[in-house]
Motif scaffolding. Structure first.
Motif, mmCIF file in Angstrom:
data_model
loop_
_atom_site.group_PDB
_atom_site.id
_atom_site.type_symbol
_atom_site.label_atom_id
_atom_site.label_comp_id
_atom_site.label_asym_id
_atom_site.label_seq_id
_atom_site.Cartn_x
_atom_site.Cartn_y
_atom_site.Cartn_z
ATOM 1 N N GLY A 1 23.454 10.716 -18.135
ATOM 2 C CA GLY A 1 24.719 10.106 -18.527
ATOM 3 C C GLY A 1 25.694 11.201 -18.887
ATOM 4 N N ALA A 2 26.893 10.819 -19.277
ATOM 5 C CA ALA A 2 27.932 11.790 -19.580
ATOM 6 C C ALA A 2 27.590 12.669 -20.779
ATOM 7 C CB ALA A 2 29.257 11.067 -19.826
ATOM 8 N N HIS A 3 26.662 12.179 -21.647
ATOM 9 C CA HIS A 3 26.356 12.901 -22.887
ATOM 10 C C HIS A 3 24.865 13.090 -23.130
ATOM 11 C CE1 HIS A 3 30.475 11.413 -23.452
ATOM 12 N NE2 HIS A 3 30.638 12.584 -24.044
ATOM 13 N N ASP A 4 24.060 13.027 -22.064
ATOM 14 C CA ASP A 4 22.608 13.165 -22.199
ATOM 15 C C ASP A 4 22.052 14.051 -21.090
ATOM 16 O OD1 ASP A 4 21.692 11.128 -24.354
ATOM 17 O OD2 ASP A 4 23.129 10.012 -23.127
ATOM 18 N N ALA A 5 21.245 15.051 -21.496
ATOM 19 C CA ALA A 5 20.641 15.953 -20.519
ATOM 20 C C ALA A 5 19.213 16.284 -20.924
ATOM 21 C CB ALA A 5 21.453 17.241 -20.403
ATOM 22 N N GLY A 6 18.417 16.617 -19.935
ATOM 23 C CA GLY A 6 17.059 17.100 -20.145
ATOM 24 C C GLY A 6 16.900 18.423 -19.427
ATOM 25 N N LEU A 7 16.242 19.377 -20.082
ATOM 26 C CA LEU A 7 16.021 20.696 -19.505
ATOM 27 C C LEU A 7 14.525 20.962 -19.449
ATOM 28 C CD1 LEU A 7 18.662 22.635 -21.651
ATOM 29 C CD2 LEU A 7 18.997 21.686 -19.367
ATOM 30 N N GLU A 8 14.005 21.152 -18.255
ATOM 31 C CA GLU A 8 12.580 21.468 -18.095
ATOM 32 C C GLU A 8 12.393 22.978 -18.230
ATOM 33 O OE1 GLU A 8 9.141 20.784 -14.733
ATOM 34 O OE2 GLU A 8 11.110 21.483 -14.096
ATOM 35 N N PHE A 9 11.372 23.383 -19.020
ATOM 36 C CA PHE A 9 11.147 24.808 -19.228
ATOM 37 C C PHE A 9 9.666 25.151 -19.175
ATOM 38 C CE2 PHE A 9 11.100 22.985 -23.512
ATOM 39 C CZ PHE A 9 9.979 23.574 -24.087
ATOM 40 N N SER A 10 9.412 26.459 -19.077
ATOM 41 C CA SER A 10 8.056 26.985 -19.225
ATOM 42 C C SER A 10 8.142 28.248 -20.069
ATOM 43 C CB SER A 10 7.422 27.293 -17.858
ATOM 44 O OG SER A 10 8.135 28.337 -17.214
ATOM 45 N N ALA A 11 7.017 28.578 -20.689
ATOM 46 C CA ALA A 11 6.938 29.778 -21.525
ATOM 47 C C ALA A 11 5.470 30.079 -21.780
ATOM 48 C CB ALA A 11 7.672 29.569 -22.847
ATOM 49 N N ASN A 12 5.239 31.202 -22.429
ATOM 50 C CA ASN A 12 3.898 31.563 -22.879
ATOM 51 C C ASN A 12 3.934 31.760 -24.377
ATOM 52 O OD1 ASN A 12 4.123 32.724 -19.982
ATOM 53 N ND2 ASN A 12 1.939 32.593 -20.390
ATOM 54 N N ILE A 13 2.790 31.430 -24.995
ATOM 55 C CA ILE A 13 2.544 31.756 -26.388
ATOM 56 C C ILE A 13 1.176 32.420 -26.376
ATOM 57 C CG2 ILE A 13 2.160 30.861 -28.683
ATOM 58 C CD1 ILE A 13 4.289 28.996 -28.263
ATOM 59 N N GLY A 14 1.182 33.731 -26.490
ATOM 60 C CA GLY A 14 -0.083 34.448 -26.367
ATOM 61 C C GLY A 14 -0.712 34.166 -25.014
ATOM 62 N N LYS A 15 -1.959 33.709 -25.028
ATOM 63 C CA LYS A 15 -2.673 33.449 -23.761
ATOM 64 C C LYS A 15 -2.351 32.085 -23.175
ATOM 65 C CE LYS A 15 -6.875 31.571 -25.854
ATOM 66 N NZ LYS A 15 -8.317 31.674 -25.953
ATOM 67 N N TRP A 16 -1.599 31.255 -23.897
ATOM 68 C CA TRP A 16 -1.338 29.891 -23.459
ATOM 69 C C TRP A 16 -0.021 29.770 -22.703
ATOM 70 C CZ3 TRP A 16 -5.598 27.366 -23.714
ATOM 71 C CH2 TRP A 16 -6.508 27.627 -24.738
ATOM 72 N N GLN A 17 -0.088 29.115 -21.559
ATOM 73 C CA GLN A 17 1.123 28.793 -20.811
ATOM 74 C C GLN A 17 1.484 27.353 -21.123
ATOM 75 O OE1 GLN A 17 0.950 29.386 -16.582
ATOM 76 N NE2 GLN A 17 3.138 29.035 -16.349
ATOM 77 N N LEU A 18 2.769 27.106 -21.325
ATOM 78 C CA LEU A 18 3.187 25.740 -21.631
ATOM 79 C C LEU A 18 4.332 25.324 -20.741
ATOM 80 C CD1 LEU A 18 6.070 25.778 -23.390
ATOM 81 C CD2 LEU A 18 4.549 26.669 -25.127
ATOM 82 N N LYS A 19 4.496 24.004 -20.656
ATOM 83 C CA LYS A 19 5.643 23.383 -19.994
ATOM 84 C C LYS A 19 6.259 22.459 -21.015
ATOM 85 C CE LYS A 19 6.431 22.762 -16.022
ATOM 86 N NZ LYS A 19 7.023 23.064 -14.766
ATOM 87 N N GLY A 20 7.551 22.273 -20.913
ATOM 88 C CA GLY A 20 8.200 21.391 -21.870
ATOM 89 C C GLY A 20 9.517 20.856 -21.367
ATOM 90 N N ILE A 21 10.054 19.954 -22.154
ATOM 91 C CA ILE A 21 11.353 19.343 -21.885
ATOM 92 C C ILE A 21 12.163 19.358 -23.174
ATOM 93 C CG2 ILE A 21 12.555 17.179 -21.308
ATOM 94 C CD1 ILE A 21 11.166 18.031 -18.878
ATOM 95 N N ASP A 22 13.414 19.796 -23.081
ATOM 96 C CA ASP A 22 14.378 19.646 -24.164
ATOM 97 C C ASP A 22 15.263 18.463 -23.793
ATOM 98 O OD1 ASP A 22 13.514 21.957 -25.519
ATOM 99 O OD2 ASP A 22 14.946 23.237 -24.451
ATOM 100 N N LEU A 23 15.292 17.440 -24.642
ATOM 101 C CA LEU A 23 16.173 16.289 -24.435
ATOM 102 C C LEU A 23 17.338 16.430 -25.404
ATOM 103 C CD1 LEU A 23 13.487 13.464 -24.236
ATOM 104 C CD2 LEU A 23 14.697 14.567 -22.337
ATOM 105 N N ILE A 24 18.528 16.485 -24.861
ATOM 106 C CA ILE A 24 19.710 16.775 -25.680
ATOM 107 C C ILE A 24 20.745 15.674 -25.511
ATOM 108 C CG2 ILE A 24 21.504 18.456 -26.199
ATOM 109 C CD1 ILE A 24 19.720 20.542 -24.702
ATOM 110 N N ARG A 25 21.277 15.207 -26.648
ATOM 111 C CA ARG A 25 22.385 14.244 -26.657
ATOM 112 C C ARG A 25 23.579 14.943 -27.303
ATOM 113 N NH1 ARG A 25 20.844 8.594 -27.945
ATOM 114 N NH2 ARG A 25 20.745 8.610 -25.693
ATOM 115 N N PHE A 26 24.747 14.746 -26.705
ATOM 116 C CA PHE A 26 25.987 15.385 -27.156
ATOM 117 C C PHE A 26 26.964 14.347 -27.682
ATOM 118 C CE2 PHE A 26 24.158 17.647 -23.567
ATOM 119 C CZ PHE A 26 24.146 18.965 -23.981
#
Length: 147
Positions: free
Chosen positions: A78-103
């Motif tokens: 929508g005009a004021h809602d977004a999701g951002l898919e990301f990946s990162a590592n924390i030490g030996k662990w790989q992760l995937k995630g989503i940031d859901l943002i409302r403006f």
């Protein structure tokens, strides 16, 4: 029928600045992007974490903890809602995630929700965050709750 959404101009500018914050980790870049009454929803706790100060603390800390952080896709709902898919590592662990943002109408972030998988990477993130800012965050939450 497929519906295509476009993010409003102010949130688009905020997202561009958000990416500058993520690249720099500079809280002064992030501060004006957050509404004073922003609500942060963590994957670790059931209740939301209210307020700009606590959200700044969480987001600036996580940029220090994540390794090899990278955004992959942006979803607009929508005009004021977004999701951002990301990946990162924390030490030996790989992760995937989503940031859901409302403006809000001015483009400031009013809600920021994070989802992370798998559970072992989430646990490693929770431990790292707790070690760095646990007591501070608890104090901010208690202050926001009036207790």
């Amino acid at each position: 029928m497929t519906t295509t959404y476009a993010l409003a101009a102010a949130p688009q500018q905020t997202l561009a600045a958000w990416h500058r914050f993520v690249a720099s980790g500079d809280g002064e870049v992030l501060r004006p992007l957050l509404a004073e009454d922003v609500v942060f929803r963590s994957p670790f706790v059931q209740s939301p974490i209210p307020g700009r100060t606590a959200t700044l603390l969480v987001l600036t800390t996580v940029t220090q903890i994540f390794e090899n952080f990278q955004y992959h896709r942006t979803f607009v709902a929508g005009a004021h809602d977004a999701g951002l898919e990301f990946s990162a590592n924390i030490g030996k662990w790989q992760l995937k995630g989503i940031d859901l943002i409302r403006f809000n109408e001015e483009g400031q972030m009013i809600e920021f929700e994070v989802m992370v998988r798998p559970i072992k990477a989430l646990a490693a993130l929770g431990e790292a965050m707790g070690n760095r800012i646990g007591p501070q965050l608890l104090a901010l939450k208690a202050g926001a709750a009036g207790g």
